[in-house]
Write an enzyme that holds these catalytic residues in place. Structure first.
Site, PDB file in Angstrom:
ATOM      1  N   GLU A  29      33.446  62.735  78.552  1.00 47.66           N
ATOM      2  CA  GLU A  29      32.214  61.956  78.524  1.00 47.66           C
ATOM      3  C   GLU A  29      31.157  62.547  77.593  1.00 47.66           C
ATOM      4  O   GLU A  29      30.067  62.942  78.048  1.00 47.66           O
ATOM      5  CB  GLU A  29      31.647  61.795  79.939  1.00 47.66           C
ATOM      6  CG  GLU A  29      32.632  61.164  80.906  1.00 47.66           C
ATOM      7  CD  GLU A  29      32.027  60.906  82.292  1.00 47.66           C
ATOM      8  OE1 GLU A  29      30.874  61.280  82.525  1.00 47.66           O
ATOM      9  OE2 GLU A  29      32.725  60.317  83.137  1.00 47.66           O
ATOM     10  N   GLU A  71      39.162  58.841  85.214  1.00 48.02           N
ATOM     11  CA  GLU A  71      38.289  58.963  86.397  1.00 48.02           C
ATOM     12  C   GLU A  71      37.981  57.573  86.906  1.00 48.02           C
ATOM     13  O   GLU A  71      37.676  56.663  86.130  1.00 48.02           O
ATOM     14  CB  GLU A  71      36.938  59.619  86.063  1.00 48.02           C
ATOM     15  CG  GLU A  71      36.959  61.101  85.970  1.00 48.02           C
ATOM     16  CD  GLU A  71      35.573  61.690  85.673  1.00 48.02           C
ATOM     17  OE1 GLU A  71      34.551  61.118  86.125  1.00 48.02           O
ATOM     18  OE2 GLU A  71      35.537  62.714  84.975  1.00 48.02           O
TER      19      GLU A  71
HETATM   20  O1  IFM Z   1      31.069  63.715  88.849  1.00 55.07           O
HETATM   21  C1  IFM Z   1      31.078  63.009  87.664  1.00 55.07           C
HETATM   22  C2  IFM Z   1      32.026  63.629  86.666  1.00 55.07           C
HETATM   23  O2  IFM Z   1      31.718  64.956  86.418  1.00 55.07           O
HETATM   24  C3  IFM Z   1      31.974  62.889  85.352  1.00 55.07           C
HETATM   25  N1  IFM Z   1      32.155  61.475  85.550  1.00 55.07           N
HETATM   26  C4  IFM Z   1      31.370  60.829  86.567  1.00 55.07           C
HETATM   27  C5  IFM Z   1      31.498  61.569  87.877  1.00 55.07           C
HETATM   28  C6  IFM Z   1      30.677  60.866  88.968  1.00 55.07           C
HETATM   29  O3  IFM Z   1      29.336  60.813  88.596  1.00 55.07           O
END
Ligand code: IFM
Length: 475
Positions: free
Chosen positions: A172, A379
């Site tokens: 990210e 994710e």
């Molecule tokens: O916890 C975070 C993660 O570190 C990166 N993506 C989003 C998740 C939830 O906010």
């Protein structure tokens, strides 16, 4: 071999990769052990007022000491892969640039433990914990950080290259650049609009240099990847002004990374949207070639919710309802005059809407734009106000529902032709949720932060079934 699924179950393709994900600062703790140096998140979380309740990652969920138990939990879950991140400040703790062998040894032990359970290690080289010594020299605002990242990446690959299944450069980078240097809600907490765009470019450069730097050390069949939190941006109406608002957000949220990394060019409209902020003179000759020199073989997508925007009426400043915009600066350079619109619920504990149609649409869009690129959802998950019931169990029907909806959207995308290779649930464990500290629980395993006891939630049991059957059971 998967176990048979019941009638009506949504069957995933053979070989689909089921996994779970975490990140170093969110789980490891052991902040000063085995030579680890401070990261920007140590500094930020120890600065009063930056993180809810003054929480820090000093101990987190003590994964550094409990990794064997956590890998055993993954074994019980049955996942094929585990996505973790390597803490750069464990490997290169100080400005001398000396490599800390004890840091490398930790990840080597973790990888061996995973392989011993038949779980493929998926390593992310940067999940936001920049060594503080680099931030002291301007962090991602400094081009030199990209070169230091490539050197560090090569060190890690030299040691783990024979055993890691997938190499992911950055997690990210949008958050690193625009929350870290734009809105300031993430470490290092800077609110400098021009620097945030410069940081985005240096992150792109870091990605490209690192992929090339690790190439000689990693096995030929390992995947080379990056994980982007792509925003599925929808205009509130089909008016030209709202459509243009969505285009602007798409440029600085998505195409600022997709363009250089996958096509070797920045989008012209992004340059035009941001011309009052910067002339992008920090993009030097040869940078775009370096960023795209080593092709990405698997694109990781993190998805939580879609983004709805419209052209603001009157003087309304950009106002984000997606949990990203409430710092002193803007995380949306070039989007002046864009309003972020609250979408219909239900909402998770983060205030994020539950809308799996955004995942389906996003996968379709990326697949159309990059038809030959395999994708993975690296994710996806949700935070809820979990409680331990009288029976000692954690019943989390909302997370079960969220998971089921999103798996069903992923299944539909595959059925409609998207080359989706895997899914990683966020997160294995409750953990340090950045500026929210420990107040938001994303885990499919509950962690009691006083005792560090782990309790698998109902969502863990659902996911266990999904993995075992390679299918989403129908209720
Ligand atoms: O916890 C975070 C993660 O570190 C990166 N993506 C989003 C998740 C939830 O906010």
């Amino acid at each position: 071999m998967s176990t048979p699924a019941g009638p009506g179950a949504l069957q995933f393709p053979p070989g689909f990769l089921w996994g779970t994900a975490t990140a170093s600062y969110q789980i490891e703790g052991a902040f000063d052990e085995d030579g680890r140096g401070p990261s920007i998140w140590d500094t930020f979380s120890h600065t009063p007022g930056k993180v809810q309740d003054g929480d820090t990652g000093d101990v987190a969920v003590d994964h550094y000491h409990r990794y064997r138990d956590d890998v055993a939990l993954m074994g019980e879950l049955g996942v094929h892969a585990y996505r973790f991140s390597v803490a750069w400040p464990r490997i290169v703790p100080a400005a001398s640039g000396a490599v800390e062998q004890r840091g490398l040894d930790f990840y080597s032990r973790l990888v061996d433990e995973l392989l011993g359970k038949g779980i493929a290690p998926v390593a992310t080289l940067y999940h936001w914990d920049l060594p503080q010594w680099l931030e002291d020299a301007d962090g991602w605002g400094n081009r030199d950080t990209a070169y230091r990242f490539a050197e560090y990446a090569a060190e890690v690959a030299r040691v783990l290259g024979d055993r890691v299944h997938t190499w992911t450069t950055l997690n990210e980078p949008w958050c690193s650049a625009f929350l870290g240097y734009g809105s300031g809600v993430h470490a290092p907490g800077r609110t400098e609009t021009e620097t945030s765009l410069r940081a985005a470019h240096h992150l792109n450069l870091a990605h490209g240099l690192a992929l090339s730097a690790i190439a000689p050390h990693v096995s030929a069949d390992s995947q080379k990847s990056v994980t982007l939190n792509l925003h599925h941006v929808r205009p509130a109406t089909d008016s030209p002004a709202d459509i243009d608002a969505a285009r602007r957000v798409d440029a600085v949220a998505n195409r600022v990374f997709l363009g250089p990394m996958l096509s070797g060019e920045y989008p012209a409209d992004l340059f035009a949207d941001t011309e009052a902020i910067t002339d992008w003179g920090f993009v030097q000759e040869g940078d775009l070639a370096a960023i795209s020199a080593t092709p990405v073989t698997l694109l990781g997508i993190n998805y939580y919710n879609p983004t709805l925007v419209r052209a603001a009426e009157g003087e309304r400043a950009a106002d984000a309802f997606d949990g990203h915009g409430n710092g002193a600066g803007t995380p949306w350079p070039g989007c002046e005059g864009v309003e972020f619109v609250q979408q219909p619920g239900p909402y998770t504990a983060m205030g994020w809407p539950v809308d799996e149609s955004g995942l389906y649409d996003l996968l379709q869009r990326v697949s159309k734009d990059y038809p030959s690129l395999p994708l993975a959802i690296t994710e996806n998950g949700s935070a809820w106000e979990d409680e331990v019931s009288a029976d000692g169990e954690v019943h989390d029907p909302q997370r079960v529902d969220y998971l089921s909806r999103h798996l069903s959207a992923a299944h539909r995308a595959i059925a409609d032709g998207v080359d989706l290779r895997g899914y990683f649930v966020w997160s294995l464990l409750d953990n340090f949720e950045w500026a929210y500290g420990y107040s938001k629980r994303f885990g499919i395993v509950r962690v009691d932060y006083d005792t560090q006891q782990r309790t698998p939630k109902d969502s863990f049991k659902l996911y266990q079934q999904v993995v075992a059957q390679n299918a989403l059971p129908q209720a």
